[in-house]
Design an enzyme around this catalytic site. Structure first.
Site, PDB file in Angstrom:
ATOM      1  N   CYS A 130       0.900  -1.256   0.062  1.00 57.65           N
ATOM      2  CA  CYS A 130       0.078  -0.013   0.028  1.00 57.65           C
ATOM      3  C   CYS A 130       1.057   1.256  -0.134  1.00 57.65           C
ATOM      4  O   CYS A 130       1.961   1.251   0.024  1.00 57.65           O
ATOM      5  CB  CYS A 130      -1.089   0.078   1.321  1.00 57.65           C
TER       6      CYS A 130
ATOM      7  N   CYS B 144       3.104   1.651   2.975  1.00 54.21           N
ATOM      8  CA  CYS B 144       4.316   0.699   2.877  1.00 54.21           C
ATOM      9  C   CYS B 144       5.357   1.309   1.975  1.00 54.21           C
ATOM     10  O   CYS B 144       6.641   1.201   2.186  1.00 54.21           O
ATOM     11  CB  CYS B 144       4.018  -0.750   2.397  1.00 54.21           C
TER      12      CYS B 144
END
Length: 116
Positions: A47, A50
């Site tokens: 995501c 991250c």
């Protein structure tokens, strides 16, 4: 009214902590992957958070003049092997040093200087 209090008895139970379809073979593979690869790993699904943590870690490694190889682990069985329940997480030399938040570059530098 007759449906209240009755639970679905066909619920499957799993032996792993993530509740997924992890068997003994995949858990052993996840455990062995902890020691393989780069010494800095970002654990997360891929995501935006991250990716922000990965960019901050890469910038921190560049500022310190270290090897900038980072593994981004997206396999949930491997993430569960570290005992992580919230992502993103940062792993340095096999140790989880942060989880559940996006670190800034300066914070990653402090952690790297403390750990190494």
């Amino acid at each position: 009214m007759s449906l209240f209090g009755k639970k679905n008895k066909n619920e499957k139970t799993t032996s792993c902590c993530c509740g997924g379809n992890c068997d003994a073979e995949s858990m052993a593979k996840a455990e062995s992957s902890k020691t393989e690869g780069a010494s800095v790993k970002v654990l997360g699904s891929g995501c935006a958070k991250c990716n922000q943590l990965e960019a901050a870690a890469k910038a921190a490694l560049q500022q310190l003049g270290m090897d900038t190889t980072i593994d981004h682990v997206t396999d949930f069985s491997q993430i569960a092997a570290y005992g992580i329940m919230t992502t993103p997480a940062l792993v340095i030399d096999g140790k989880v040093v942060s989880y559940g938040k996006v670190l800034k570059t300066e914070e990653v530098i402090k952690i790297l200087q403390k750990v190494r």
